[in-house]
Design an enzyme around this catalytic site. Structure first.
Site, PDB file in Angstrom:
ATOM      1  N   LYS A  79       0.593  -1.227   0.220  1.00  3.54           N
ATOM      2  CA  LYS A  79      -0.035  -0.067  -0.277  1.00  3.54           C
ATOM      3  C   LYS A  79       0.636   1.265  -0.291  1.00  3.54           C
ATOM      4  O   LYS A  79       2.139   1.305   0.040  1.00  3.54           O
ATOM      5  CB  LYS A  79      -0.468   0.604   1.148  1.00  3.54           C
ATOM      6  N   SER A 159      -9.957   2.140   2.391  1.00  2.00           N
ATOM      7  CA  SER A 159      -8.927   3.074   2.171  1.00  2.00           C
ATOM      8  C   SER A 159      -8.231   2.006   0.636  1.00  2.00           C
ATOM      9  O   SER A 159      -7.619   2.894   0.200  1.00  2.00           O
ATOM     10  CB  SER A 159      -8.153   3.967   2.193  1.00  2.00           C
ATOM     11  N   SER A 183     -10.417  -0.371   6.711  1.00  2.00           N
ATOM     12  CA  SER A 183      -9.836  -0.497   5.196  1.00  2.00           C
ATOM     13  C   SER A 183      -8.859  -1.350   5.109  1.00  2.00           C
ATOM     14  O   SER A 183      -8.589  -0.981   4.141  1.00  2.00           O
ATOM     15  CB  SER A 183      -8.920   1.089   5.662  1.00  2.00           C
TER      16      SER A 183
END
Lengths: 491, 95
Positions: A79, A159, A183
């Protein structure tokens, strides 16, 4: 697609170890698949081909000598919130344009130490603020899953949307995420993948872009519960560089994922039955209860009376912490600078242009609830309700070993359908946010498909430090569900 | 409680974000929507409850007060929007 890309992490590392395939071959195929998907899925923000191939080559040398770690030779996506030395790390914000960290995050260092091969940085909501990956400066990620008979573009969740999409589309064997209110678990549920966050402090936040520090949890996305246990094992451990890192040894999560759940008491919290929740989710939840009962668990009705206050509490604490953390982006030492007439105007223009709408909204909300005259009414009040929510868990866990709930109140939704109303977007995290507030381990396991063929997840929550029970209950659900669906390739 | 457009202007100033003039009305509405929604916390009895700032149950660790890192000036400056001769270059801040 090359067939071996659909294997699990445990399967590919076994083949690599047996020298049936080389790490270089795997990395080359994963890079090709990931790059080819970009035009449609947009799951990645940066690649570093030469680094990927050099890491794969190093793995091949180790494997040739019969050496290697837990992940040796397996491509892993990261990420964009985690610093990877020398690779653009922007938290998908314009304000971090061009930032290349001169250091490596603890979590990624640990993954590389176990032989993981860096595949690329994944797209995400800007500073992890969002539940649909629509706030990224680099555009939306598209869910590899589509509803039956439809070509509508669905969100992968957020997210950590890019990481979830990359694992679901078999572009990598695992990916890192961060979970501040859901997330990791919400995108995992939306993409038919396994998503985990451990106890707060189990995985270090050092080198991960700070969002809401007391709520941020690094964790993995994986194809199976066993893979998730392997990745969580590799990521965890005490980090002297991080003051909230737990000074404890890491239990054997991989063994836990194979342990029996017979005799475990599973709590079913009545407050997670929401008005307007699709009947399919209710049915799946009941199915999960029946699966665990059949596996020898005892089912207990429990109550978490402050559940409905968790999201409003979160939307005070989270912006408060975010506004403090994001004060560092001032255009002076790194990232974007937009020149103004004087210093103050330079700050204001830099932050006005560098931050997107959702980030600005949260900074303003955070600044407001921390400002003189409002601190007690909002921030202090929220910290007190936070303890009430923690006490709910303490009381529930006096009666049971794990909680079973749905992961999300719906399946993946169409891009654009919730972006106009912040609160309807925030409600996505209604089942996941409580575990961040209390800091307890939680995971989402794919458990079935809805009527339109989209994945749905079930969530397992356990007491602090008891990830072992979470992994064993998660594995029992996975066994019973026999979820082997995978999105049909269209990208 | 609710905020006015003037309040939002003031908060933006405190947060050092350029006044979002074209979105001021919309932003004020959104913030008030969120503030209305969090009003429900007033239903919770928090009498005598200690505020919870962290889920960690261990005391904050301490270490010896010693230099553990440093001597990496060029690395520190590598991402600066502007630097010269080993220094950050910033707008004039003292008259």
């Amino acid at each position: 697609m090359t067939d071996f890309l659909t294997l699990s992490l445990a399967e590919i590392t076994a083949r690599l170890k047996a020298r049936e395939i080389s790490a270089t071959e795997v990395a080359t195929a994963a890079l090709a698949a990931a790059e080819a998907s970009q035009g449609e899925l947009n799951a990645f923000t940066a690649f570093d081909r030469s680094r990927t191939l050099a890491m794969a080559e190093a793995s091949d040398q180790k494997l040739a000598k019969g050496e290697g770690g837990l992940l040796e030779g397996a491509p892993i996506a990261v990420k964009d919130l985690f610093a990877v030395e020398g690779v653009p790390t922007t938290a998908c914000s314009h304000i971090l344009d061009g930032f290349k960290p001169p250091y490596e995050s603890t979590v990624t260092s640990k993954l590389w130490a176990e032989g993981g091969v860096f595949l690329g940085k994944t797209n995400m909501d800007e500073f992890a603020m969002g539940s649909s990956n629509e706030t990224s400066y680099y555009g939306n990620v598209i869910n590899p899953w589509r509803a039956k008979g439809s070509e509508a573009k669905l969100t992968p969740g957020g997210s950590s949307g890019g990481s979830a999409a990359a694992v679901a589309a078999h572009l990598c064997y695992g990916a890192t995420g961060t979970d501040t209110g859901g997330s990791i678990r919400q995108p995992a549920a939306f993409t038919g993948t396994v998503g985990v966050k451990a106890t707060y402090g189990r995985a270090s936040r050092w080198g991960a872009v700070a969002f809401a520090s007391s709520l941020d949890h690094p964790g993995p996305f994986a194809k199976t519960v066993k893979d998730a246990a392997i990745l969580m094992q590799a990521m965890s451990g005490h980090d002297p560089k991080e003051s909230t890192s737990l000074p404890l040894d890491v239990p054997d999560f991989v063994a836990a994922a194979a342990a029996s759940v017979k005799g475990k008491r599973i709590g079913v919290p009545k407050e997670y039955r929401m008005d307007g929740m699709p009947a399919e989710i209710e049915t799946l939840w009941q199915q999960g209860v029946d699966w665990l009962k059949a596996a020898g668990c005892e089912i207990v009705d429990v109550s978490l009376p402050h559940t409905k206050y968790a999201l409003p509490t979160y939307y005070i604490i989270n912006p408060a912490e975010a506004s403090s953390n994001l004060a560092r982006y001032d255009g002076m030492r790194y990232g974007l600078r937009v020149e103004g007439q004087d210093l103050t105007e330079t700050y204001e223009k830099t932050r006005g242009e560098g931050f997107g709408h959702e980030v600005q909204r949260r900074i303003l909300m955070g600044t407001y609830v921390l400002s003189a005259g409002y601190y007690d009414a909002y921030y202090l009040k929220a910290l007190k309700v936070r303890r009430r929510i923690l006490e709910d868990f303490d009381q529930a866990f006096a009666q049971c070993d794990a909680l079973l709930t749905p992961s999300t109140p719906s399946a993946a939704f169409e891009l654009g359908s919730k972006s106009a109303d912040p609160i309807s977007m925030y409600l996505n995290d209604i089942f996941t946010v409580t575990a961040n507030i209390a800091g307890v381990p939680a995971m989402s396991v794919p458990a079935g498909l809805d009527a339109s063929g989209l994945p749905l997840g079930l969530q397992v929550i356990t007491p602090a430090l008891d990830e072992a029970t979470m992994f064993s209950v998660g594995a029992a659900l996975e066994d019973a569900a026999g979820f082997s669906h995978t999105p049909e390739k269209w990208w | 409680m609710s905020v006015t457009e003037d309040d939002v202007r003031r908060i933006a100033r405190l947060a050092r974000i350029a006044e979002p003039s074209d979105r001021l009305a919309a932003l004020t509405g959104e913030l008030n929507g969120i503030l209305d929604w969090i009003e429900q916390l007033n239903e919770v009895d928090v009498e005598g409850v200690e505020p919870m700032t962290t889920p960690v149950k261990f005391p904050l660790p301490q270490r010896e007060d010693a230099v553990t890192d440093g001597g990496i000036r060029d690395k520190v400056l590598a991402n600066a929007p502007s630097s010269e001769e080993g220094f950050f270059v910033v707008p004039k801040s003292v008259e």
